[in-house]
Design an enzyme around this catalytic site. Sequence first.
Site, PDB file in Angstrom:
ATOM      1  N   SER A  66      11.547   5.194   4.582  1.00 33.41           N
ATOM      2  CA  SER A  66      13.126   5.078   3.947  1.00 33.41           C
ATOM      3  C   SER A  66      13.785   4.176   5.117  1.00 33.41           C
ATOM      4  O   SER A  66      14.936   3.516   4.754  1.00 33.41           O
ATOM      5  CB  SER A  66      13.779   6.537   4.362  1.00 33.41           C
ATOM      6  OG  SER A  66      12.817   7.470   3.670  1.00 33.41           O
ATOM      7  N   ASN A  78       6.613  -4.780  -5.069  1.00 34.46           N
ATOM      8  CA  ASN A  78       6.279  -4.126  -6.278  1.00 34.46           C
ATOM      9  C   ASN A  78       6.967  -2.605  -6.364  1.00 34.46           C
ATOM     10  O   ASN A  78       6.657  -1.950  -7.301  1.00 34.46           O
ATOM     11  CB  ASN A  78       4.756  -4.125  -6.401  1.00 34.46           C
ATOM     12  CG  ASN A  78       4.143  -3.645  -5.179  1.00 34.46           C
ATOM     13  OD1 ASN A  78       4.914  -3.202  -4.131  1.00 34.46           O
ATOM     14  ND2 ASN A  78       2.853  -3.248  -5.130  1.00 34.46           N
ATOM     15  N   ASP A  84      -5.884   2.013  -7.239  1.00 34.83           N
ATOM     16  CA  ASP A  84      -6.681   2.706  -7.927  1.00 34.83           C
ATOM     17  C   ASP A  84      -8.044   3.010  -7.155  1.00 34.83           C
ATOM     18  O   ASP A  84      -8.463   2.377  -6.306  1.00 34.83           O
ATOM     19  CB  ASP A  84      -6.775   1.877  -9.651  1.00 34.83           C
ATOM     20  CG  ASP A  84      -7.493   0.845  -9.096  1.00 34.83           C
ATOM     21  OD1 ASP A  84      -8.637   0.459  -9.304  1.00 34.83           O
ATOM     22  OD2 ASP A  84      -6.813  -0.205  -9.238  1.00 34.83           O
ATOM     23  N   TYR A  87     -10.789   0.450  -6.255  1.00 38.91           N
ATOM     24  CA  TYR A  87     -10.347  -0.460  -5.135  1.00 38.91           C
ATOM     25  C   TYR A  87     -10.955   0.245  -3.753  1.00 38.91           C
ATOM     26  O   TYR A  87     -10.169   0.898  -2.948  1.00 38.91           O
ATOM     27  CB  TYR A  87      -8.939  -0.495  -4.804  1.00 38.91           C
ATOM     28  CG  TYR A  87      -8.261  -1.793  -3.987  1.00 38.91           C
ATOM     29  CD1 TYR A  87      -8.411  -2.873  -4.315  1.00 38.91           C
ATOM     30  CD2 TYR A  87      -7.717  -1.512  -2.955  1.00 38.91           C
ATOM     31  CE1 TYR A  87      -8.094  -3.871  -3.831  1.00 38.91           C
ATOM     32  CE2 TYR A  87      -7.462  -2.536  -2.022  1.00 38.91           C
ATOM     33  CZ  TYR A  87      -7.540  -3.692  -2.452  1.00 38.91           C
ATOM     34  OH  TYR A  87      -6.858  -4.634  -1.618  1.00 38.91           O
TER      35      TYR A  87
HETATM   36  O1  DUT Z   1       1.048  -2.563  -3.039  1.00 36.75           O
HETATM   37  C1  DUT Z   1      -0.348  -2.478  -3.282  1.00 36.75           C
HETATM   38  C2  DUT Z   1      -0.467  -2.649  -4.510  1.00 36.75           C
HETATM   39  C3  DUT Z   1      -2.055  -2.760  -4.628  1.00 36.75           C
HETATM   40  N1  DUT Z   1      -2.918  -3.045  -3.884  1.00 36.75           N
HETATM   41  C4  DUT Z   1      -4.275  -3.128  -4.114  1.00 36.75           C
HETATM   42  C5  DUT Z   1      -4.890  -1.996  -4.569  1.00 36.75           C
HETATM   43  C6  DUT Z   1      -5.002  -1.838  -6.079  1.00 36.75           C
HETATM   44  O2  DUT Z   1      -5.986  -1.299  -6.746  1.00 36.75           O
HETATM   45  C7  DUT Z   1      -5.366  -3.413  -6.330  1.00 36.75           C
HETATM   46  C8  DUT Z   1      -4.588  -4.137  -7.601  1.00 36.75           C
HETATM   47  O3  DUT Z   1      -3.239  -3.672  -7.960  1.00 36.75           O
HETATM   48  P1  DUT Z   1      -2.856  -3.647  -9.255  1.00 36.75           P
HETATM   49  O4  DUT Z   1      -3.757  -3.321 -10.234  1.00 36.75           O
HETATM   50  O5  DUT Z   1      -1.457  -2.966  -9.222  1.00 36.75           O
HETATM   51  O6  DUT Z   1      -2.510  -5.073  -9.199  1.00 36.75           O
HETATM   52  P2  DUT Z   1      -2.560  -6.038 -10.437  1.00 36.75           P
HETATM   53  O7  DUT Z   1      -1.515  -7.116 -10.064  1.00 36.75           O
HETATM   54  O8  DUT Z   1      -2.552  -5.656 -11.902  1.00 36.75           O
HETATM   55  O9  DUT Z   1      -3.816  -6.805 -10.019  1.00 36.75           O
HETATM   56  P3  DUT Z   1      -5.316  -6.895 -10.579  1.00 36.75           P
HETATM   57  O10 DUT Z   1      -5.627  -7.855 -11.661  1.00 36.75           O
HETATM   58  O11 DUT Z   1      -6.364  -6.966  -9.241  1.00 36.75           O
HETATM   59  O12 DUT Z   1      -5.496  -5.371 -11.059  1.00 36.75           O
HETATM   60  O13 DUT Z   1      -4.302  -4.146  -5.234  1.00 36.75           O
HETATM   61  C9  DUT Z   1      -2.459  -2.805  -2.497  1.00 36.75           C
HETATM   62  O14 DUT Z   1      -3.170  -3.022  -1.557  1.00 36.75           O
HETATM   63  N2  DUT Z   1      -1.288  -2.822  -2.195  1.00 36.75           N
END
Ligand code: DUT
Length: 144
Positions: A66, A78, A84, A87
């Site tokens: 906060s 984001n 997930d 990861y």
């Molecule tokens: O704030 C965050 C968000 C995500 N992650 C890591 C963990 C997550 O499992 C991975 C991928 O995130 P996400 O699937 O939301 O991202 P994407 O933009 O869809 O990328 P990708 O194609 O790698 O899935 O990045 C972080 O370290 N911090």
Amino acid sequence: MAEQTIQIQYLDDSIKRLEYIGGKSDWIDLAAAETVTLKKGEFRLIHLGVAMKLPQGYEAHIAPRSSTFKNWKILQVNSVGVVDCSYCGKEDWWRMPVLATEDVTIEKGSRIAQFRIMENQPKLNFVETVLEDKNRGGFGSTGI
Ligand SMILES: O=c1ccn([C@H]2C[C@H](O)[C@@H](COP(=O)(O)OP(=O)(O)OP(=O)(O)O)O2)c(=O)[nH]1
């Protein structure tokens, strides 16, 4: 409530070990693993110094604390980070994507984020249809 165990890897010995503190809030603080200097308008993925293997069937949600904007004038771009459970590799470091709204230096060890784990939702099946219920209205339709 049942307990869970998380396998965690830290970037190095200088990273403060995570701690579950019950009571006030069970969200767990995460700190910058590096000192970061940002110009106003600059984007950075701030290293959080941890990689984890979450319990089967769980994901993690990362949010700013906060006080993060008040202290460092950064926004988590984001809004909520979703980690997930796949990861979990040895280089799958948790990061916080931020935008600086002012010139700022975030010192290593600054607690800029917090996380909790969440159970995965059930499998969802989508059945296409034409909806027939009355409109509720939204986006302020109930007044101020
Ligand atoms: O704030 C965050 C968000 C995500 N992650 C890591 C963990 C997550 O499992 C991975 C991928 O995130 P996400 O699937 O939301 O991202 P994407 O933009 O869809 O990328 P990708 O194609 O790698 O899935 O990045 C972080 O370290 N911090």
